[in-house]
Design a protein around this motif. Structure first.
Motif, PDB file in Angstrom:
ATOM      1  N   LEU A   1      10.598   1.352  -4.025  1.00 55.61           N
ATOM      2  CA  LEU A   1       9.245   2.289  -4.777  1.00 55.61           C
ATOM      3  C   LEU A   1       7.756   2.310  -4.342  1.00 55.61           C
ATOM      4  N   SER A   2       7.347   1.036  -4.238  1.00 53.49           N
ATOM      5  CA  SER A   2       6.125   1.137  -3.682  1.00 53.49           C
ATOM      6  C   SER A   2       5.501   1.835  -2.846  1.00 53.49           C
ATOM      7  N   LYS A   3       6.390   1.289  -1.431  1.00 53.31           N
ATOM      8  CA  LYS A   3       6.710   1.872  -0.546  1.00 53.31           C
ATOM      9  C   LYS A   3       6.213   4.118  -0.456  1.00 53.31           C
ATOM     10  N   SER A   4       7.557   4.492  -0.976  1.00 52.81           N
ATOM     11  CA  SER A   4       7.169   5.429  -0.968  1.00 52.81           C
ATOM     12  C   SER A   4       6.039   5.863  -1.936  1.00 52.81           C
ATOM     13  N   ALA A   5       5.422   5.265  -3.093  1.00 46.60           N
ATOM     14  CA  ALA A   5       4.206   5.790  -3.463  1.00 46.60           C
ATOM     15  C   ALA A   5       3.219   5.167  -2.617  1.00 46.60           C
ATOM     16  N   ILE A   6       3.171   4.372  -2.278  1.00 43.84           N
ATOM     17  CA  ILE A   6       1.843   4.621  -0.761  1.00 43.84           C
ATOM     18  C   ILE A   6       1.477   5.684  -0.311  1.00 43.84           C
ATOM     19  N   TYR A   7       2.362   6.156   0.228  1.00 44.21           N
ATOM     20  CA  TYR A   7       3.181   7.150   1.213  1.00 44.21           C
ATOM     21  C   TYR A   7       2.593   8.318   0.622  1.00 44.21           C
ATOM     22  N   PHE A   8       2.717   8.406  -0.712  1.00 42.01           N
ATOM     23  CA  PHE A   8       2.992  10.008  -1.452  1.00 42.01           C
ATOM     24  C   PHE A   8       1.195   9.757  -2.057  1.00 42.01           C
ATOM     25  N   GLN A   9       0.750   8.541  -2.132  1.00 38.40           N
ATOM     26  CA  GLN A   9      -0.363   8.638  -2.391  1.00 38.40           C
ATOM     27  C   GLN A   9      -1.185   8.764  -1.763  1.00 38.40           C
ATOM     28  N   ALA A  10      -0.609   8.391  -0.767  1.00 39.80           N
ATOM     29  CA  ALA A  10      -1.824   8.881   0.884  1.00 39.80           C
ATOM     30  C   ALA A  10      -1.855  10.473   1.479  1.00 39.80           C
ATOM     31  N   SER A  11      -0.929  10.925   0.922  1.00 37.42           N
ATOM     32  CA  SER A  11      -0.868  12.698   1.145  1.00 37.42           C
ATOM     33  C   SER A  11      -1.550  13.797   1.019  1.00 37.42           C
ATOM     34  N   SER A  12      -2.474  14.043   1.687  1.00 34.74           N
ATOM     35  CA  SER A  12      -2.879  15.227   1.086  1.00 34.74           C
ATOM     36  C   SER A  12      -2.043  16.727   0.601  1.00 34.74           C
ATOM     37  N   GLU A  13      -2.195  17.816  -0.381  1.00 42.69           N
ATOM     38  CA  GLU A  13      -1.509  18.715  -0.577  1.00 42.69           C
ATOM     39  C   GLU A  13      -0.486  18.679  -1.279  1.00 42.69           C
ATOM     40  N   PRO A  14      -1.052  17.979  -2.518  1.00 43.55           N
ATOM     41  CA  PRO A  14      -0.108  17.746  -3.538  1.00 43.55           C
ATOM     42  C   PRO A  14       1.470  19.168  -4.181  1.00 43.55           C
ATOM     43  N   GLU A  15       0.430  19.751  -3.513  1.00 42.21           N
ATOM     44  CA  GLU A  15       0.940  21.233  -4.340  1.00 42.21           C
ATOM     45  C   GLU A  15       2.881  21.328  -3.127  1.00 42.21           C
ATOM     46  N   LEU A  16       2.613  20.575  -1.644  1.00 48.40           N
ATOM     47  CA  LEU A  16       3.776  20.749  -1.324  1.00 48.40           C
ATOM     48  C   LEU A  16       4.723  20.433  -1.177  1.00 48.40           C
ATOM     49  N   PRO A  17       6.051  20.757  -0.907  1.00 53.45           N
ATOM     50  CA  PRO A  17       6.769  19.814  -1.355  1.00 53.45           C
ATOM     51  C   PRO A  17       7.025  19.079  -0.309  1.00 53.45           C
ATOM     52  N   ARG A  18       7.601  17.197  -0.494  1.00 53.17           N
ATOM     53  CA  ARG A  18       7.531  16.326  -0.278  1.00 53.17           C
ATOM     54  C   ARG A  18       9.170  15.561  -0.401  1.00 53.17           C
ATOM     55  N   VAL A  19       9.528  15.028   0.566  1.00 52.33           N
ATOM     56  CA  VAL A  19      10.667  14.385   0.469  1.00 52.33           C
ATOM     57  C   VAL A  19      10.405  12.540   1.592  1.00 52.33           C
ATOM     58  N   HIS A  20      10.126  11.464   0.839  1.00 52.79           N
ATOM     59  CA  HIS A  20      10.430  10.480   1.738  1.00 52.79           C
ATOM     60  C   HIS A  20      12.218   9.548   1.867  1.00 52.79           C
ATOM     61  N   CYS A  21      11.850   9.328   2.827  1.00 56.14           N
ATOM     62  CA  CYS A  21      13.432   9.222   3.377  1.00 56.14           C
ATOM     63  C   CYS A  21      14.012   8.123   4.230  1.00 56.14           C
ATOM     64  N   GLY A  22      14.812   7.341   4.835  1.00 60.02           N
ATOM     65  CA  GLY A  22      14.396   6.815   5.655  1.00 60.02           C
ATOM     66  C   GLY A  22      15.828   5.668   6.029  1.00 60.02           C
ATOM     67  N   ARG A  23      16.520   4.806   7.306  1.00 60.72           N
ATOM     68  CA  ARG A  23      16.600   4.320   7.434  1.00 60.72           C
ATOM     69  C   ARG A  23      17.297   2.934   6.094  1.00 60.72           C
ATOM     70  N   THR A  24      18.840   2.886   6.570  1.00 61.27           N
ATOM     71  CA  THR A  24      18.908   1.695   5.958  1.00 61.27           C
ATOM     72  C   THR A  24      19.217   0.370   6.387  1.00 61.27           C
ATOM     73  N   LYS A  25      20.004  -0.640   5.651  1.00 60.16           N
ATOM     74  CA  LYS A  25      20.936  -1.447   6.444  1.00 60.16           C
ATOM     75  C   LYS A  25      21.722  -1.992   5.631  1.00 60.16           C
ATOM     76  N   LEU A  26      22.924  -1.929   6.753  1.00 58.01           N
ATOM     77  CA  LEU A  26      24.149  -1.597   6.131  1.00 58.01           C
ATOM     78  C   LEU A  26      24.254  -2.935   5.534  1.00 58.01           C
ATOM     79  N   VAL A  27      25.259  -3.564   4.792  1.00 56.74           N
ATOM     80  CA  VAL A  27      26.281  -4.714   4.247  1.00 56.74           C
ATOM     81  C   VAL A  27      27.096  -4.354   4.147  1.00 56.74           C
ATOM     82  N   ASP A  28      28.540  -5.391   4.112  1.00 54.08           N
ATOM     83  CA  ASP A  28      29.323  -5.522   3.206  1.00 54.08           C
ATOM     84  C   ASP A  28      29.756  -5.767   1.915  1.00 54.08           C
ATOM     85  N   GLU A  29      30.876  -5.942   1.278  1.00 56.72           N
ATOM     86  CA  GLU A  29      30.754  -5.503  -0.450  1.00 56.72           C
ATOM     87  C   GLU A  29      30.202  -7.192  -0.872  1.00 56.72           C
ATOM     88  N   ASN A  30      30.296  -7.891  -0.283  1.00 58.44           N
ATOM     89  CA  ASN A  30      29.171  -9.280  -0.308  1.00 58.44           C
ATOM     90  C   ASN A  30      27.413  -9.225   0.342  1.00 58.44           C
TER      91      ASN A  30
END
Length: 313
Positions: A110-139
């Motif tokens: 959550l903090s990485k996303s919050a930092i991205y949005f706090q650094a972004s200009s034009e808050p009226e612009l629709p923005r999405v922060h997304c990315g890669r994942t680390k894949l793991v098994d059930e354990n």
């Protein structure tokens, strides 16, 4: 000591659950452990018959009802469940995060996303922060990583490809307002839809190459990471079987329903896309180039051309 809740954005986490007793507690604990502490969680349960609700209520007693709200979902599948939350205008925060029931979030998700949005200009612009994942098994044993995508994010890409799982997505109020205006549409998945409508309306989708969550791969998962060799073969089979075309039929109809929310340029692209899908082979090939549609990898683009040639797009 500075009170972080007074200076950081409030993030409302939107979680869909269904018979998730096996992994839910671990995911909820990873949310509790976040370094960004200004959050609240809404769980929409889609009619679980196991101990999912009991586990959720245990955390509600621990955190308080103001921090964890539990509601009944529409029971029309995971996509409608997520959209029922994202399209609810009564849910109000600074930022919003989709959450699956069976992952484990890294401490700084959550903090990485919050930092991205706090650094972004034009808050009226629709923005999405997304990315890669680390894949793991059930354990939680490592299996690798989801694909990394480096080509530009755009409506031309979003029409034919979903680039990130909803479990990685955090979005601002402008993006949520778009979803509210669109309403709960019949679409293939909530994450693909958020990518399509954000880019279609002229917004920004930022793709973070560094993973921030452990994406659990298991037999009961509704959606997988699509990173294996088998998944690449499956995507070719989806094209040949017509499944890819069916997905595009569903999403195209939804985009037509909300085309008034798109920019003029993207309305034109959508119109060309409609002509392209119904054209004869020679015109399909020409219109594919005119539309400028593309996927993020050469294998994906190859499957796009295959779908175009055999009229399965």
């Amino acid at each position: 000591m500075i009170n972080q809740e007074n200076i950081s954005p409030l993030i409302c986490i939107l979680m869909s659950t269904y018979n998730g007793e096996k992994f839910l507690a671990e995911q909820l604990q990873s949310i509790e452990n976040q370094t960004h502490i200004n959050w609240r969680l809404i769980i929409s349960d889609d009619g679980s018959s196991d101990n999912t609700l009991a586990i959720a209520k245990q955390f509600q007693e621990k955190w308080g009802v103001s921090r964890l709200e539990i509601r009944q979902g529409p029971q029309q599948g995971f996509c409608k469940n997520f959209l029922s939350l994202a399209c609810d205008s009564n849910i109000d925060a600074d930022l919003y995060a989709f959450s699956d029931q069976d992952d484990v979030w890294m401490l700084d998700k959550l903090s990485k996303s919050a930092i991205y949005f706090q650094a972004s200009s034009e808050p009226e612009l629709p923005r999405v922060h997304c990315g890669r994942t680390k894949l793991v098994d059930e354990n939680l044993n490592p299996l690798g990583f989801s694909p990394t995508f480096s080509l530009p994010r755009s409506f031309r890409n979003a029409i034919v490809q979903s680039i990130a799982g909803g479990n990685t997505m955090v979005f601002n109020q402008s993006a949520k307002s778009l979803l509210e205006k669109a309403g709960v549409q019949d679409v293939v998945s909530h994450d693909w839809w958020l990518y399509q409508i954000t880019e279609g309306a002229g917004g920004v989708v930022f793709y973070e190459p560094e993973p921030s969550l452990l994406y659990r791969q298991h037999a009961n998962a509704l959606v997988g990471a699509n990173a294996s060799f088998r998944s690449k073969i499956d995507r070719i089979l989806y094209v040949l079987s017509g499944r890819f075309k069916n997905w595009n039929n569903i999403n195209y109809a939804a985009l037509c329903n909300v085309q008034h929310l798109l920019t003029k340029d993207n309305q034109s692209i959508l119109s060309l896309y409609g002509r392209f899908r119904n054209a004869h082979l020679k015109d399909r090939v020409r219109l594919l180039e005119v539309c400028g549609l593309y996927r993020q990898t050469w294998q994906g683009t190859l499957s796009l051309w295959l779908a175009t040639i055999i009229n399965k797009i």
